[in-house]
Scaffold this motif. Structure first.
Motif, PDB file in Angstrom:
ATOM      1  N   ILE A 417       8.411   2.092   5.549  1.00  0.00           N
ATOM      2  CA  ILE A 417       7.864   0.630   5.756  1.00  0.00           C
ATOM      3  C   ILE A 417       6.264   0.737   5.166  1.00  0.00           C
ATOM      4  O   ILE A 417       5.783  -0.317   4.873  1.00  0.00           O
ATOM      5  CB  ILE A 417       7.707   0.261   7.422  1.00  0.00           C
ATOM      6  CG1 ILE A 417       9.448   0.353   7.953  1.00  0.00           C
ATOM      7  CG2 ILE A 417       7.022  -0.871   7.642  1.00  0.00           C
ATOM      8  CD1 ILE A 417       9.468  -0.079   9.305  1.00  0.00           C
ATOM      9  N   GLU A 418       5.581   1.811   5.656  1.00  0.00           N
ATOM     10  CA  GLU A 418       4.152   2.141   4.924  1.00  0.00           C
ATOM     11  C   GLU A 418       4.368   1.950   3.437  1.00  0.00           C
ATOM     12  O   GLU A 418       3.339   1.357   2.914  1.00  0.00           O
ATOM     13  CB  GLU A 418       3.526   3.320   5.415  1.00  0.00           C
ATOM     14  CG  GLU A 418       3.261   3.312   6.839  1.00  0.00           C
ATOM     15  CD  GLU A 418       2.502   2.249   7.465  1.00  0.00           C
ATOM     16  OE1 GLU A 418       1.514   1.784   6.717  1.00  0.00           O
ATOM     17  OE2 GLU A 418       3.006   1.316   8.419  1.00  0.00           O
ATOM     18  N   PHE A 419       5.448   2.444   2.850  1.00  0.00           N
ATOM     19  CA  PHE A 419       5.354   2.280   1.393  1.00  0.00           C
ATOM     20  C   PHE A 419       5.464   0.663   1.154  1.00  0.00           C
ATOM     21  O   PHE A 419       4.928   0.278  -0.044  1.00  0.00           O
ATOM     22  CB  PHE A 419       6.652   2.938   0.844  1.00  0.00           C
ATOM     23  CG  PHE A 419       7.030   2.796  -0.509  1.00  0.00           C
ATOM     24  CD1 PHE A 419       6.370   3.615  -1.552  1.00  0.00           C
ATOM     25  CD2 PHE A 419       7.674   1.936  -0.827  1.00  0.00           C
ATOM     26  CE1 PHE A 419       6.596   3.449  -2.781  1.00  0.00           C
ATOM     27  CE2 PHE A 419       8.059   1.548  -2.330  1.00  0.00           C
ATOM     28  CZ  PHE A 419       7.422   2.499  -3.347  1.00  0.00           C
ATOM     29  N   LEU A 420       6.118  -0.023   1.745  1.00  0.00           N
ATOM     30  CA  LEU A 420       6.321  -1.299   1.437  1.00  0.00           C
ATOM     31  C   LEU A 420       4.857  -2.331   1.590  1.00  0.00           C
ATOM     32  O   LEU A 420       4.614  -2.963   0.651  1.00  0.00           O
ATOM     33  CB  LEU A 420       7.281  -1.927   2.129  1.00  0.00           C
ATOM     34  CG  LEU A 420       8.695  -1.630   2.090  1.00  0.00           C
ATOM     35  CD1 LEU A 420       9.713  -2.264   3.414  1.00  0.00           C
ATOM     36  CD2 LEU A 420       9.105  -2.004   0.922  1.00  0.00           C
ATOM     37  N   VAL A 421       4.175  -1.844   2.551  1.00  0.00           N
ATOM     38  CA  VAL A 421       2.830  -2.414   2.828  1.00  0.00           C
ATOM     39  C   VAL A 421       1.878  -1.651   1.726  1.00  0.00           C
ATOM     40  O   VAL A 421       1.151  -2.655   1.247  1.00  0.00           O
ATOM     41  CB  VAL A 421       2.323  -1.786   4.307  1.00  0.00           C
ATOM     42  CG1 VAL A 421       1.013  -2.225   4.511  1.00  0.00           C
ATOM     43  CG2 VAL A 421       3.100  -2.338   5.631  1.00  0.00           C
ATOM     44  N   ASP A 422       2.019  -0.655   1.209  1.00  0.00           N
ATOM     45  CA  ASP A 422       1.075  -0.078   0.456  1.00  0.00           C
ATOM     46  C   ASP A 422       1.284  -0.718  -1.097  1.00  0.00           C
ATOM     47  O   ASP A 422       0.309  -0.864  -1.951  1.00  0.00           O
ATOM     48  CB  ASP A 422       1.188   1.267   0.116  1.00  0.00           C
ATOM     49  CG  ASP A 422       0.646   2.244   1.524  1.00  0.00           C
ATOM     50  OD1 ASP A 422       0.097   1.610   2.115  1.00  0.00           O
ATOM     51  OD2 ASP A 422       1.271   3.256   1.504  1.00  0.00           O
ATOM     52  N   ASN A 423       2.691  -1.509  -1.167  1.00  0.00           N
ATOM     53  CA  ASN A 423       2.745  -1.664  -2.606  1.00  0.00           C
ATOM     54  C   ASN A 423       2.976  -3.286  -2.365  1.00  0.00           C
ATOM     55  O   ASN A 423       3.735  -4.294  -3.310  1.00  0.00           O
ATOM     56  CB  ASN A 423       4.225  -1.238  -3.014  1.00  0.00           C
ATOM     57  CG  ASN A 423       4.008   0.039  -3.462  1.00  0.00           C
ATOM     58  OD1 ASN A 423       3.558   0.330  -4.615  1.00  0.00           O
ATOM     59  ND2 ASN A 423       4.318   1.073  -2.607  1.00  0.00           N
ATOM     60  N   ALA A 424       2.585  -3.954  -1.443  1.00  0.00           N
ATOM     61  CA  ALA A 424       2.394  -5.460  -1.215  1.00  0.00           C
ATOM     62  C   ALA A 424       1.477  -6.309  -1.334  1.00  0.00           C
ATOM     63  O   ALA A 424       0.310  -5.600  -1.855  1.00  0.00           O
ATOM     64  CB  ALA A 424       3.037  -5.818   0.178  1.00  0.00           C
ATOM     65  N   LYS A 425       1.336  -7.422  -1.680  1.00  0.00           N
ATOM     66  CA  LYS A 425       0.368  -8.596  -1.906  1.00  0.00           C
ATOM     67  C   LYS A 425       0.070  -9.244  -0.737  1.00  0.00           C
ATOM     68  O   LYS A 425       0.872  -9.895  -0.339  1.00  0.00           O
ATOM     69  CB  LYS A 425       0.500  -9.215  -2.989  1.00  0.00           C
ATOM     70  CG  LYS A 425       0.730  -8.530  -4.280  1.00  0.00           C
ATOM     71  CD  LYS A 425       1.227  -9.393  -5.399  1.00  0.00           C
ATOM     72  CE  LYS A 425       1.462  -8.752  -6.701  1.00  0.00           C
ATOM     73  NZ  LYS A 425       1.663  -9.747  -7.918  1.00  0.00           N
ATOM     74  N   ILE A 426      -1.081  -8.699   0.044  1.00  0.00           N
ATOM     75  CA  ILE A 426      -1.092  -9.435   1.506  1.00  0.00           C
ATOM     76  C   ILE A 426      -2.366 -10.133   1.512  1.00  0.00           C
ATOM     77  O   ILE A 426      -3.472  -9.756   1.228  1.00  0.00           O
ATOM     78  CB  ILE A 426      -1.263  -8.295   2.685  1.00  0.00           C
ATOM     79  CG1 ILE A 426      -0.061  -7.267   2.584  1.00  0.00           C
ATOM     80  CG2 ILE A 426      -1.309  -8.923   4.065  1.00  0.00           C
ATOM     81  CD1 ILE A 426      -0.233  -5.991   3.176  1.00  0.00           C
ATOM     82  N   SER A 427      -2.196 -11.575   2.086  1.00  0.00           N
ATOM     83  CA  SER A 427      -3.371 -12.279   2.196  1.00  0.00           C
ATOM     84  C   SER A 427      -3.261 -12.734   3.627  1.00  0.00           C
ATOM     85  O   SER A 427      -2.340 -12.963   4.417  1.00  0.00           O
ATOM     86  CB  SER A 427      -3.048 -13.593   1.272  1.00  0.00           C
ATOM     87  OG  SER A 427      -2.035 -14.309   1.713  1.00  0.00           O
TER      88      SER A 427
END
Length: 431
Positions: A417-427
């Motif tokens: 899940i942290e991998f998804l967060v690290d590779n996401a575009k979050i606004s």
């Protein structure tokens, strides 16, 4: 041992495997030692009947079922290891060939874990809820705390309103006959709570103390008492008292009662804002992670086996029952009060269960694709954290859990899940 796996359409297949003659003979010996203890033969004490005499009287085939009970589980496990498949349900095993002195041949219809075709899971876009706390949110929270300190006072004048608690007598009739469980005296009911059958509480609004009234309702179609389901009924009610909440003013004295660490309303508001900010930050992060995981699962192609969904529903029902028990309730009482059946509860949970399975399979596939693992250091750190939390030695924790596999899986899940967060575009959403 010869093993053959033949994949069919969907997630089913046939596993053909054999129990070697030598292992079958050992199982027959063990089966005889078990069965002979219950056999009484002329001229022999119980349990002392010779093997040859037993087979002559009953046939060696009389030992087959017990022998297979002994040997089949291990043979099936070995066949799974050799074939490399992962079953998700109990197999349907049939005997193809069985004869003393020869290999026993089986076929097993097996439902296996589905293949996952991953879609996009890197660069996912997600909006994160704002972590800012407004003054209005602080005021709303403190109003709820004021409600908790409210006292119930008898309403001397006026009529029933939503939110009032009414002391009443009632008796229900269907087709002119009083029905079981439909009568009570001096019963306290909060109007607007939705505790009673739909339509009952609404018709009490506007009644006065001492007033009597006939309330006409229709029982829900899914009501737990089949003889009343969908039937019209009349409740004769009498109001004895109307009580309303008297909410105290928010002053320094109440502020200290709400939180003993503060002395003034201003201090309470400041502390409340800090506490809400922490809660909101956790909620915001959790919501963002849930959204990313859900997107990844939605983008994947998975043929989820019904057996996996049913197994997840089983777990959800068990969790639900444990939550009820913590509140001093059980499933039978819940079904009685809610009017639901167990089948309806399972049906209600099926969609979420299916999604849980999809999410789990997706995260597992991403972990495999990205070679995400739990390191020894990760596992040890988790063990030490649990040891401190529960005041139990790390070796005891491993013994209780049967090893560290569960901890490793949990860590791998978090890391994925942290991998998804690290590779996401979050606004961030601005409120």
């Amino acid at each position: 041992m010869s093993v053959k796996w033949e994949k069919h359409e969907g997630n089913e297949g046939t596993l053909t495997f054999a129990l070697p003659a030598e292992d079958f003979n050992k199982a027959l010996d063990a089966a005889f030692k078990k069965v002979v203890k219950t056999v009484q033969a002329p001229g022999f004490r119980k349990g002392k009947m010779p093997r040859k005499m037993f087979e002559k009287m009953y046939g060696v085939e009389a030992l087959y079922n017990d022998a297979l009970d002994i040997a089949l589980p291990e043979a099936y496990t070995k066949a799974l290891d050799e074939s490399g498949i992962e079953p998700v349900a109990q197999p349907q095993i049939d005997i193809q060939e069985i004869e003393q002195g020869k290999d026993v041949v089986f076929t097993a219809k097996v439902v296996v874990k589905p293949e996952v075709e991953l879609g996009d899971y890197k660069g996912l876009e997600v909006e994160q809820l704002s972590k800012e706390v407004t003054d209005a949110e602080v005021d709303e929270f403190l109003q709820s705390r004021q409600q908790a300190f409210a006292e119930m006072v008898v309403k001397e004048e006026g009529t029933i309103e939503n939110g009032d608690t009414v002391t009443l007598d009632f008796e229900g009739f269907a087709n002119g006959e009083a029905f079981e469980g439909g009568k009570a005296e001096q019963y306290d009911l909060e109007i607007g709570s939705g505790s009673f059958i739909p339509g009952f509480e609404e018709q009490m609004v506007g009644m006065a103390t001492g007033e009597e009234k006939d309330i006409e309702i229709t029982f829900p179609e899914e009501y737990h008492a089949a003889e009343l389901a969908g039937q019209p009924a009349t409740f004769k009610v009498k109001v004895h008292a109307i009580k309303t909440k008297e909410i105290p003013a928010l002053d320094d004295e109440l502020a200290n009662e709400i939180d003993a660490s503060v002395k003034t309303v201003a201090e309470l508001k400041e502390k409340t804002k800090e506490d809400l900010a922490e809660q909101k930050a956790v909620h915001s992060d959790n919501s963002m992670r849930d959204a990313l995981v859900q997107q990844a699962a939605d983008n994947a192609k998975i043929d989820v086996p019904e057996e996996m969904v049913e197994a997840e529903v089983d777990r959800m029902v068990q969790e639900f029952e444990q939550n009820l028990q913590s509140q001093g309730m059980n499933l039978d009482l819940y079904f009685q009060f809610s009017g639901q059946t167990k089948e309806q509860l399972r049906e209600q949970m099926a969609e979420e269960a299916s999604n849980r399975v999809r999410v789990s399979l997706t995260l597992e596939a991403i972990a495999a694709a990205e070679s995400i693992e739990a390191t020894e250091a990760d596992v040890q750190a988790e063990l030490e954290k649990m040891s401190e939390q529960f005041n139990i030695d790390t070796e005891q924790i491993k013994a209780v859990l049967g090893g560290t596999a569960t901890i490793e899986n949990d860590i791998k899940l978090r890391n994925t899940i942290e991998f998804l967060v690290d590779n996401a575009k979050i606004s961030e959403i601005q409120e």
